[in-house]
Enzyme design. Sequence first.
Site, PDB file in Angstrom:
ATOM      1  N   ARG A 177      49.299   7.487  -6.446  1.00 20.62           N
ATOM      2  CA  ARG A 177      48.326   6.671  -7.172  1.00 20.62           C
ATOM      3  C   ARG A 177      47.819   7.495  -8.349  1.00 20.62           C
ATOM      4  NH1 ARG A 177      45.194  10.336  -7.029  1.00 20.62           N
ATOM      5  NH2 ARG A 177      43.630   8.968  -7.914  1.00 20.62           N
ATOM      6  N   ASN A 209      38.271   1.660 -14.814  1.00 17.68           N
ATOM      7  CA  ASN A 209      38.527   2.832 -13.961  1.00 17.68           C
ATOM      8  C   ASN A 209      38.034   2.513 -12.555  1.00 17.68           C
ATOM      9  OD1 ASN A 209      39.513   5.582 -13.723  1.00 17.68           O
ATOM     10  ND2 ASN A 209      37.396   6.142 -13.334  1.00 17.68           N
ATOM     11  N   LYS A 210      38.228   3.442 -11.656  1.00 19.47           N
ATOM     12  CA  LYS A 210      37.894   3.240 -10.244  1.00 19.47           C
ATOM     13  C   LYS A 210      36.519   2.610 -10.073  1.00 19.47           C
ATOM     14  CE  LYS A 210      39.923   3.800  -7.367  1.00 19.47           C
ATOM     15  NZ  LYS A 210      40.668   2.633  -6.830  1.00 19.47           N
ATOM     16  N   ARG A 236      50.832  -2.695  -9.064  1.00 15.97           N
ATOM     17  CA  ARG A 236      49.392  -2.489  -9.319  1.00 15.97           C
ATOM     18  C   ARG A 236      49.084  -2.974 -10.747  1.00 15.97           C
ATOM     19  NH1 ARG A 236      46.503   2.673  -7.284  1.00 15.97           N
ATOM     20  NH2 ARG A 236      44.881   1.123  -6.960  1.00 15.97           N
ATOM     21  N   ASP A 258      42.061   3.851 -16.185  1.00 14.35           N
ATOM     22  CA  ASP A 258      43.316   3.166 -15.836  1.00 14.35           C
ATOM     23  C   ASP A 258      43.830   2.305 -16.983  1.00 14.35           C
ATOM     24  OD1 ASP A 258      42.229   3.871 -13.066  1.00 14.35           O
ATOM     25  OD2 ASP A 258      44.299   3.221 -12.748  1.00 14.35           O
ATOM     26  N   ALA A 281      46.714   6.531 -12.554  1.00 14.77           N
ATOM     27  CA  ALA A 281      47.457   5.787 -13.580  1.00 14.77           C
ATOM     28  C   ALA A 281      48.687   6.524 -14.134  1.00 14.77           C
ATOM     29  CB  ALA A 281      46.492   5.377 -14.694  1.00 14.77           C
TER      30      ALA A 281
HETATM   31  O1  MRU Z   1      43.265   3.422  -7.015  1.00 21.03           O
HETATM   32  P1  MRU Z   1      43.652   4.736  -7.650  1.00 21.03           P
HETATM   33  O2  MRU Z   1      43.414   5.903  -6.763  1.00 21.03           O
HETATM   34  O3  MRU Z   1      45.031   4.721  -8.238  1.00 21.03           O
HETATM   35  O4  MRU Z   1      42.636   4.874  -8.873  1.00 21.03           O
HETATM   36  C1  MRU Z   1      42.773   5.973  -9.727  1.00 21.03           C
HETATM   37  C2  MRU Z   1      41.722   6.046 -10.767  1.00 21.03           C
HETATM   38  O5  MRU Z   1      40.895   5.166 -10.914  1.00 21.03           O
HETATM   39  C3  MRU Z   1      41.785   7.207 -11.698  1.00 21.03           C
HETATM   40  O6  MRU Z   1      40.503   7.550 -12.125  1.00 21.03           O
HETATM   41  C4  MRU Z   1      42.630   6.827 -12.909  1.00 21.03           C
HETATM   42  O7  MRU Z   1      43.868   6.348 -12.522  1.00 21.03           O
HETATM   43  C5  MRU Z   1      42.825   7.983 -13.820  1.00 21.03           C
HETATM   44  S1  MRU Z   1      43.898   9.206 -13.119  1.00 21.03           S
HETATM   45  C6  MRU Z   1      44.122  10.413 -14.255  1.00 21.03           C
END
Ligand code: MRU
Length: 348
Positions: free
Chosen positions: A46, A247-248, A89, A237, A48
């Site tokens: 996981r 983002n998350k 995703r 993301d 991005a």
């Molecule tokens: O659901 P995930 O774990 O894939 O979410 C990841 C994030 O939200 C990260 O902050 C984002 O992908 C940036 S990673 C450099």
Amino acid sequence: MYTPAIVFAREKLSIIDQTRLPRRLEYIELHSIPQTCTAINQLKIRGAPALGIVAAYSLYLAAKTLRPARYELFKKQLDDSYRRLLATRPTAVNLKYALDRMKKIYNNPDGHNISRIRKLLLAEAREIHLQDHHACQQIGEHGLQLVSNPCTILTHCNTGSLATGGWGTALGVIYAAVEKGYKIHVYVTETRPLGQGARLTYWELLHNKIPCTLIVDSCAGFLMQQHKVDLVLFGADRIARNGDVANKIGSYSLASLARVHRIPCYAAAPASTFDLSIAAGKQIPIEERNGKEILQFYNYNNNLLPFIRLYNPAFDITPARLLTGIITDQGIIKQPLAGEIKKLFKSN
Ligand code: MRU
């Protein structure tokens, strides 16, 4: 300094199975498109940029195993793999970015020689990986100017080597500061419901002996109120043309709290995370995951589960106005973000 999440060697694609962390560090091999899609859906891999890299190598491996009679059939089968990977995703645009680069190669207008296309696909996947590695390095170097010495940084989710092809984006800035000898303390949010902060970021920081403290997500405001946070850093993301950042889930709350407490708050991301086809954050598709992820600690009896309403968006949108700026591999952009983004991509 870091353990790579993705290794491509001797024609084999391996990833760290992140669902096993922090208990076990275990690499698994991905041999087929369905296997990669399942690994992505289950968040074995996981983050991005990492999603884009894995998808690119998987598409190459698919191209390698296909034995089509004609180019048209080869292309049709790769288009199918492209679609399946892309559907895993929806929010992280790096997945589309990498897959589109691969598609451009196999759509090769210069000729339909399949073995040549295979070679070019491998070279492109490696290039996507390498470029992300360099982008992380650049983000770290640029971000350094925002870090004081000493500095207490609050970060969210996992943006480190487990999420990218290098040492990370927001975590890359932290690694760069530590490498320079800065005295850094990191507050790591748990990142409910799947604990990317608690399981992955904390593991990375422990591994690298960087002082850190784990907090529940809802502790962030209290920490800021006590003047215990100098800087908020998270990843992205997808970034819209106006600078809104997906983002998350929880990033928006952190940016809002940072604004109330007048703490600088930055998103960190490579150019591949900007989606210039999207004008504003509300157009970014937000992945909604199975609500059962929320309930994993709560010991509900199975017979009650059907009566519990759950809402589990995996990402949120931080409006551009709440960010102090965005740390990119090309430099730091500040307000007004929309204009700065336009300039950034015009000069490329
Ligand atoms: O659901 P995930 O774990 O894939 O979410 C990841 C994030 O939200 C990260 O902050 C984002 O992908 C940036 S990673 C450099």
